[in-house]
Design a protein around this motif. Structure first.
Motif, mmCIF file in Angstrom:
data_model
loop_
_atom_site.group_PDB
_atom_site.id
_atom_site.type_symbol
_atom_site.label_atom_id
_atom_site.label_comp_id
_atom_site.label_asym_id
_atom_site.label_seq_id
_atom_site.Cartn_x
_atom_site.Cartn_y
_atom_site.Cartn_z
ATOM 1 N N ALA A 379 0.851 -1.203 0.000
ATOM 2 C CA ALA A 379 0.000 0.000 0.000
ATOM 3 C C ALA A 379 0.887 1.254 0.000
ATOM 4 O O ALA A 379 0.608 2.226 -0.712
ATOM 5 C CB ALA A 379 -0.922 -0.024 1.211
ATOM 6 N N GLY A 380 1.977 1.211 0.786
ATOM 7 C CA GLY A 380 2.886 2.361 0.854
ATOM 8 C C GLY A 380 3.514 2.666 -0.488
ATOM 9 O O GLY A 380 3.672 3.832 -0.875
ATOM 10 N N LEU A 381 3.878 1.602 -1.230
ATOM 11 C CA LEU A 381 4.499 1.814 -2.544
ATOM 12 C C LEU A 381 3.486 2.346 -3.559
ATOM 13 O O LEU A 381 3.786 3.231 -4.357
ATOM 14 C CB LEU A 381 5.101 0.494 -3.043
ATOM 15 C CG LEU A 381 6.383 0.041 -2.344
ATOM 16 C CD1 LEU A 381 6.803 -1.344 -2.845
ATOM 17 C CD2 LEU A 381 7.508 1.050 -2.570
ATOM 18 N N LEU A 382 2.261 1.784 -3.513
ATOM 19 C CA LEU A 382 1.231 2.211 -4.479
ATOM 20 C C LEU A 382 0.831 3.663 -4.266
ATOM 21 O O LEU A 382 0.511 4.383 -5.203
ATOM 22 C CB LEU A 382 0.003 1.305 -4.375
ATOM 23 C CG LEU A 382 0.186 -0.114 -4.913
ATOM 24 C CD1 LEU A 382 -1.072 -0.936 -4.687
ATOM 25 C CD2 LEU A 382 0.523 -0.084 -6.408
ATOM 26 N N TYR A 383 0.790 4.077 -2.983
ATOM 27 C CA TYR A 383 0.363 5.461 -2.694
ATOM 28 C C TYR A 383 1.567 6.272 -2.201
ATOM 29 O O TYR A 383 1.437 7.122 -1.330
ATOM 30 C CB TYR A 383 -0.741 5.444 -1.633
ATOM 31 C CG TYR A 383 -1.979 4.687 -2.071
ATOM 32 C CD1 TYR A 383 -2.898 5.271 -2.943
ATOM 33 C CD2 TYR A 383 -2.219 3.395 -1.620
ATOM 34 C CE1 TYR A 383 -4.033 4.573 -3.347
ATOM 35 C CE2 TYR A 383 -3.348 2.693 -2.014
ATOM 36 C CZ TYR A 383 -4.251 3.288 -2.882
ATOM 37 O OH TYR A 383 -5.368 2.601 -3.288
ATOM 38 N N PHE A 384 2.754 6.006 -2.740
ATOM 39 C CA PHE A 384 4.003 6.574 -2.221
ATOM 40 C C PHE A 384 4.037 8.097 -2.324
ATOM 41 O O PHE A 384 3.758 8.667 -3.380
ATOM 42 C CB PHE A 384 5.182 5.954 -2.992
ATOM 43 C CG PHE A 384 6.509 6.209 -2.349
ATOM 44 C CD1 PHE A 384 6.813 5.677 -1.093
ATOM 45 C CD2 PHE A 384 7.455 6.995 -2.989
ATOM 46 C CE1 PHE A 384 8.032 5.916 -0.496
ATOM 47 C CE2 PHE A 384 8.686 7.238 -2.390
ATOM 48 C CZ PHE A 384 8.969 6.705 -1.139
ATOM 49 N N GLN A 385 4.381 8.754 -1.210
ATOM 50 C CA GLN A 385 4.618 10.207 -1.150
ATOM 51 C C GLN A 385 3.533 11.006 -1.867
ATOM 52 O O GLN A 385 3.804 11.732 -2.832
ATOM 53 C CB GLN A 385 5.991 10.526 -1.763
ATOM 54 C CG GLN A 385 7.161 9.868 -1.040
ATOM 55 C CD GLN A 385 7.443 10.488 0.323
ATOM 56 O OE1 GLN A 385 7.459 11.701 0.468
ATOM 57 N NE2 GLN A 385 7.631 9.659 1.340
ATOM 58 N N LEU A 386 2.301 10.915 -1.405
ATOM 59 C CA LEU A 386 1.196 11.674 -2.010
ATOM 60 C C LEU A 386 1.229 13.114 -1.516
ATOM 61 O O LEU A 386 1.287 13.346 -0.306
ATOM 62 C CB LEU A 386 -0.138 11.053 -1.615
ATOM 63 C CG LEU A 386 -0.570 9.724 -2.245
ATOM 64 C CD1 LEU A 386 -1.973 9.381 -1.783
ATOM 65 C CD2 LEU A 386 -0.528 9.807 -3.765
ATOM 66 N N ASP A 387 1.217 14.061 -2.445
ATOM 67 C CA ASP A 387 1.117 15.467 -2.022
ATOM 68 C C ASP A 387 -0.343 15.780 -1.740
ATOM 69 O O ASP A 387 -1.247 15.213 -2.353
ATOM 70 C CB ASP A 387 1.621 16.398 -3.141
ATOM 71 C CG ASP A 387 3.131 16.275 -3.277
ATOM 72 O OD1 ASP A 387 3.774 16.006 -2.238
ATOM 73 O OD2 ASP A 387 3.632 16.405 -4.415
#
Ligand SMILES: Nc1ncnc2c1ncn2[C@@H]1O[C@H](COP(=O)(O)OP(=O)(O)OP(=O)(O)O)[C@@H](O)[C@H]1O
Length: 622
Positions: A379-387
């Protein structure tokens, strides 16, 4: 007098101070009503479109059964399959109903409280399999021995049982790794913790090889001799040596007694009926050969001859003669004896400790830890660093949708299994007056919750910081709080369904259908919910879980970035107002309302789950 003696409990090492208990039963009669249809099939058959009428028939399970068991002796109950051995044992243990006859202890009529002197080892060895042998006995000691005994005295009792049953070597092994014979001895040890005066065992040798069976029966003999205990055991076809070693034998056929007395004399009895055992032939096998019906169902059977030859009336009169009119001195003590030996609080503390140990090993498996960690990373990789910008609003929404849906479902199905898996153990332990159901329920739900929320915690810790939508610790802690409440709400739903529906398949189906319904009503997939079902969305834990978590991160105006996702909402300053953004993604109510509703769902569902657990009873034979 020691605290144990005050409660009618002696230490395992010391023989019974009271000279033992004589158990006698006379003319026991048990009949059951069997529902059937005219077609002879169970269930309602339909013939020519009309329902077949349901008929009932009576079946006699025990007919005019009399017998006795004395202290310091082992009585063996034998008979072919279906002869009524288990039914009689259930009656003697106070776990089965009967319509006629009497049951006495030292000549006095049996009462509910007097059944406390009887321990019953049932055929199935059911335990919390993750616990070790020593844990099983220690928890039983803490629950069933009087509070006036010190912890050291209770531990001493457990050690004595481990030694007596030759379980010392495996005391630290989980029960699931024990052999059949060891499990059987743990089962017997569990009942011996209170050092009962009377021990009943239903087919203790089933599933054991012949040498384990012989050593188990030798153990029973030493238990009866050493502490002047009264032991009754039902048994299938023992070896000739074991057969002769029993002090008394009660032979049954079709619910009737066909012999009661010494096993050796039973062979003389058969000789007198011209049914002598051939030389060198196993005496127990010979009895069974005589009592088993041939396939053709002929009326001219030896078993009928044996049933007719036995003078049931003479035995019944002998038992009746031992009946003492009036009551004995123990009555006043008995009236004061509480149903449970420990307080509600002690039961709650011990059961919480046991449940934590058990669920820690069941839920905290390496596989579950890897699953949570891997999901967190994915999940962290798929939604990585969302502004925090307009373009990402749908990603933020779907991260929380996935997170809440997955963990609420996961905890629901985890909790669904909690009661069905343990119900048989709890029924058995409660039949031995071990604890209040409410103490068990509170302990179970208290102990499982922290263990169950550790896995989502791991997932959130990894994925939240990788997504990095709000890099502040306060929002992170609040998000964790919301997730945990959501998991607990899902768990409460699972407990409710698992506690109320006995059949696991039915429970799973009910759970799947109702949860999918509640998930759809959460507003993720159906835009315009028909008004006649709209009210049901207020029952959806998914909705409150999703809405509250989004409110935590979407808490200020969203910068627009010309991506066109929120075109209609963006104002001249280049921001989409937070209220309108929340409205756009379907979030309703305030944060306080959504969190409050999760708490309400947790409390209501747990309360209903307790009622469900109290009202549903396992289909144990009465
Ligand atoms: N509640 C009940 N309803 C219908 N039939 C019953 C019930 N309880 C017992 N029976 C029947 O009564 C008979 C005696 O059963 P029981 O289990 O006591 O026999 P058993 O001698 O212990 O047999 P086994 O050695 O196979 O365990 C069987 O035919 C059984 O099907």
């Amino acid at each position: 007098m020691s605290p144990q003696e005050e409660q009618g409990i002696e230490t395992i090492a010391s023989p019974s101070a009271n000279g033992g208990f004589h158990l006698r039963w006379s003319r026991i009669q048990k009949t059951v009503t069997i529902k059937d249809t005219a077609t002879g099939l169970s269930g309602r058959a339909s013939i020519g479109g009309t329902k077949a009428p349901e008929t009932t028939s009576k079946k006699t399970i025990l007919s005019n059964c009399s017998g006795a068991a004395a202290p310091g002796q082992v009585l063996a109950i034998m008979g072919p399959s279906g002869a009524g051995k288990t039914s009689l044992m259930n009656v003697l243990a106070g776990r089965g109903t009967y319509q006629g006859g009497s049951l006495t202890i030292n000549g006095h009529l049996m009462t509910k409280r007097r059944f406390k002197s009887i321990a019953y080892v049932k055929q199935a060895d059911i335990f919390f399999e993750h616990l070790t042998v020593a844990d099983q006995l220690s928890y039983t000691a803490m629950l069933r021995l009087p509070e006036s005994m010190t912890k050291a005295e209770k531990n001493q009792q457990v050690t004595a049982i481990l030694n007596a049953l030759r379980l010392t070597k495996v005391q630290h092994s989980p029960i699931m790794l024990c052999s059949g014979g060891e499990k059987k001895r743990v089962n017997i040890g569990t009942e011996l913790v209170t050092n009962p005066s009377i021990l009943l065992l239903d087919e203790p040798t089933s599933g054991l090889d012949s040498s384990s069976a012989v050593s188990l029966l030798q153990l029973l003999q030493s238990l009866s001799r050493e502490a002047n205990r009264t032991i009754v055991t039902s048994i299938h076809q023992p070896s000739s040596a074991v057969f002769r070693s029993f002090d008394r034998l009660l032979m049954m056929s079709d619910g009737k007694v066909v012999y009661f007395g010494s096993p050796v004399e039973s062979l003389d009895y058969l000789s007198r009926l011209d049914l002598a055992c051939p030389p060198g032939y196993n005496a127990a096998d010979h009895w069974m050969d005589l009592l088993v019906a041939p396939v053709d169902g002929s009326e001219d059977l030896v078993k009928y001859k044996l049933q007719d030859a036995w003078d049931a009336e003479a035995l019944a009169l002998e038992m009746d003669a031992a009946f003492v009119d009036g009551d004995d001195a123990s009555v006043s003590t008995e009236a004061r004896t509480p149903k449970y030996n420990t307080s509600w609080l002690t039961q709650y503390i011990v059961l919480t400790h046991r449940a934590m140990k058990n669920s820690r090993s069941a839920i905290f498996t390496p596989l579950n830890l890897i699953k949570s960690l891997a999901l967190g990373i994915v999940a962290g990789l798929l939604y990585f660093q969302l502004d925090y910008v307009e373009e990402n609003i749908n990603n933020i929404r779907s991260y929380y949708f996935f997170t809440m849906t997955f963990w609420v479902f996961d905890s629901m199905f985890g909790a669904l299994m909690a009661f069905p898996v343990e119900r048989a153990i709890v029924t058995q332990e409660r039949a031995a007056s071990s604890y209040h159901l409410s103490a068990y329920f509170m302990a179970k739900t208290t102990a499982d919750a922290p263990v169950r929320i550790c896995l989502p915690l791991l997932y959130m810790t990894v994925s939240y910081w990788m997504m990095a939508i709000r890099n502040d610790i306060v929002t992170f802690i609040a998000s964790i709080g919301c997730t945990l409440l959501s998991v607990m709400a899902g768990e409460a739903f699972g407990l409710l369904v698992g506690a109320s529906i006995l059949d696991l398949q039915h429970a799973i189906t009910t759970m799947t259908v109702s949860m999918l319904f509640l998930m759809l009503l959460g507003g993720f997939f159906v835009e315009n919910i028909p008004s006649f079902v709209e009210w049901a969305k207020y029952l959806s834990p998914f909705k409150y879980a999703f809405d509250s978590s989004l409110q935590l991160v979407v808490d200020r105006d969203l910068p627009c970035d010309d991506s066109g996702v929120l075109d209609e909402l963006c104002n001249a300053d280049g921001f989409a107002p937070v209220d309108e953004v929340l409205d756009f993604i379907g979030v309703q109510g305030s944060l306080g309302f959504n969190v409050g509703m999760l708490v309400v769902l947790i409390i209501c569902c747990r309360f209903l789950a307790y009622l469900g657990l109290r009202m549903t009873k396992t289909a144990d034979r009465a």
